[in-house]
Design an enzyme around this catalytic site. Structure first.
Site, PDB file in Angstrom:
ATOM      1  N   GLY A   1       5.740   3.052   0.984  1.00 49.49           N
ATOM      2  CA  GLY A   1       6.342   4.084   0.209  1.00 49.49           C
ATOM      3  C   GLY A   1       6.099   3.839  -1.253  1.00 49.49           C
TER       4      GLY A   1
ATOM      5  CB  SER B   1      -0.851  -0.042   1.168  1.00 50.03           C
ATOM      6  OG  SER B   1      -0.183   0.334   2.470  1.00 50.03           O
ATOM      7  CE  LYS B   2      -1.399   6.935  -2.974  1.00 51.86           C
ATOM      8  NZ  LYS B   2      -3.131   6.713  -3.161  1.00 51.86           N
ATOM      9  NE  ARG B   3      -1.001   2.581   5.937  1.00 49.71           N
ATOM     10  CZ  ARG B   3      -1.633   1.439   6.049  1.00 49.71           C
ATOM     11  NH1 ARG B   3      -0.988   0.443   6.837  1.00 49.71           N
ATOM     12  NH2 ARG B   3      -2.518   0.889   5.389  1.00 49.71           N
TER      13      ARG B   3
END
Ligand code: GLU
Length: 478
Positions: free
Chosen positions: A253, A249-251
């Site tokens: 990076g 996911s975006k988390r």
């Protein structure tokens, strides 16, 4: 039958690695079967869709070599087609206008929650009389269009990855919304509906997409039926997971293709890596192949059901293989944008000099962007002295050695590799010092540090620019 597949990205963000991997599988399948790969931009969400994301998606697919045969088609330009289809379902009584207000839906949800039930629409407006409809309209209520889903229906398909899939109508949350309110009374058609209309219209034979769409597939199969079309074959590819086994996911990076590009991955290595995210070739020891090579072997029999872990070390390894196998002129072309981005004066250098620099640093590169740091000392006018470097220059004899090198340099009409070797030899003899002292002091004077790329090659590069004398002078007087 000609195989026709599609990639259908929503332009609500940059091209995501998951979408790109889905594009890879579609491309491989199409090419394996001599079929067509179609690009459709799903931009019906007007609030979240942006033209710059569409540009990013098209550029990313092109960069990866995932060329498409038809399109791009834009859903925003096909509204008439969708509205005709909504009208058809309304006329046939397979869909209806639902006037339930958001407050009523909220109350329904709360009641279900209180009973510990999963939230679902209770189909309360399925059979409104014309009088009831007129009354709701007179109240000024707006409506959505819902498609009737029979709770008892069994939905079955043979997934190319997941084998037999069975869903029940009752799993689907009640009659589904296929269009939102709009002034013409037909509505603004929504994702699950327009996908089906498009896939029918574009004669898509195989729908290959991520497993996060499985519940949509169950709904969409009912829509194919209602629209009088045969459903395509479905293949749901496994999700891409991070190293902890959670959905990437975006988390995590970096997730968009343009980020991978900025980090210095080559398109060939990245696309090669993506083919391996969930698929393995029949010869599982083979790890390096082109898209065309993989297409020859590709089948869904060798696509895993389990999620595919994203392995940076493997991607780095593949990238270094590609970089090290590139001819110097090609690698130079690839590195120029990274140097330019870093503000280096690439235009002020001649091509043979650039290629010589690439010959020097290329074998040490894992990611293209590393060339920025590695070439810094060749593009800047001065050197930064490291702590170790400055200690080296303070060693006894270092300064005299550098003066002797400088003096020897003055007398050279031409500077070549043998000249450089000869100067070093001369200075060792003349100053009566160890060769190590000469080499280390020279390296620090030229590069600022005691470690670095091949000394003679570095010296040749700096000599071309007339930078070696200036740096020797700087080191002597420091
Ligand atoms: N637009 C959808 C997405 O970006 C893809 C839909 C599909 O492949 O059917 O997830």
């Amino acid at each position: 039958m000609t195989v026709r597949v599609r990639i259908a990205p929503s332009p609500t963000g940059n091209l995501h690695i998951g979408t790109a991997r889905t594009a890879v599988f579609n491309w491989l399948f199409a090419h394996h079967h001599g079929g067509k790969f179609i690009l459709r931009i799903e931009d019906t969400d007007l609030e979240r869709s942006r033209p710059e994301y569409t540009d990013n998606i098209l550029a990313g697919l092109r960069w990866l070599g995932l060329n498409w045969d038809e399109g791009p088609f834009f859903q925003s330009q096909r509204l008439d087609l969708y509205k005709t289809a909504v009208k058809k379902l309304l006329d046939q009584g397979l869909a209806y206008r639902c006037y339930t207000t958001p407050e009523e839906l909220e109350a329904l949800r709360e009641a279900q929650k209180a009973k510990g039930e999963a939230p679902r629409y209770d189909n309360r407006h399925r059979n409104l009389t014309p009088e009831q409809e007129a009354a709701f309209q007179a109240e000024g209520r707006s409506f959505v269009i819902r498609f009737k889903i029979d709770d008892d229906r069994e939905i079955v398909w043979n997934d190319l990855v997941r084998d037999k899939m069975v869903w029940r109508g009752s799993d689907l949350g009640g009659d589904m919304v296929i269009a939102r309110a709009s002034a013409d009374g037909i509505g603004q058609p929504l994702y699950n509906f327009v996908v089906v209309v498009d896939d029918i219209d574009m004669q898509i034979t195989h729908v290959i997409r991520g497993e996060d769409h499985i519940a949509n597939t169950a709904k969409q199969i009912l829509l194919y039926e209602a629209l009088g079309a045969a459903a395509p074959v479905f293949a749901h590819s496994p999700l891409i997971l991070n190293m902890d086994g959670r959905k990437l996911s975006k988390r995590d990076g970096v997730t968009s293709i343009s980020d991978f590009q900025k980090l210095g991955f080559t398109a060939e290595a990245l696309v090669n890596y993506m083919t391996l995210l969930g698929w393995s070739p029949p010869d599982s020891t083979q790890e390096i192949f082109t898209l065309e090579g993989a297409a020859k072997e590709f089948s869904f029999e060798r696509v895993n059901k389990a999620g595919a872990k994203f392995d940076w070390a493997k991607l780095d390894w593949l990238n270094s293989q590609y970089i090290h196998n590139l001819p110097v002129d090609k690698l130079t072309d690839l590195l120029i944008p990274y140097w330019q981005e870093a503000g280096y004066n690439v235009e002020g250098r001649e091509r043979p000099w650039l290629e010589q620099l690439v010959g020097l640093i290329g074998p040490s590169l894992t990611r293209l962007v590393e060339a920025v740091e590695m070439s810094k000392l060749f593009f800047s006018d001065t050197v930064e002295l490291s702590e170790e470097g400055s200690k080296q220059l303070q060693q006894e004899g270092a300064s005299a050695v550098l003066s002797a090198i400088l003096a020897a340099l003055e007398n050279q009409p031409e500077f070549t590799e043998p000249t450089a070797q000869e100067i070093i030899k001369q200075v060792v003899k003349q100053q009566n010092v160890k060769k190590g002292l000469v080499m280390r002091s020279l390296r620090v004077a030229l590069t600022g540090d005691v470690h670095g790329p091949d000394l003679i090659q570095s010296w040749l590069l700096l000599n071309h620019l007339g930078l070696d004398k200036a740096r020797l002078n700087q080191a002597i007087s420091s």
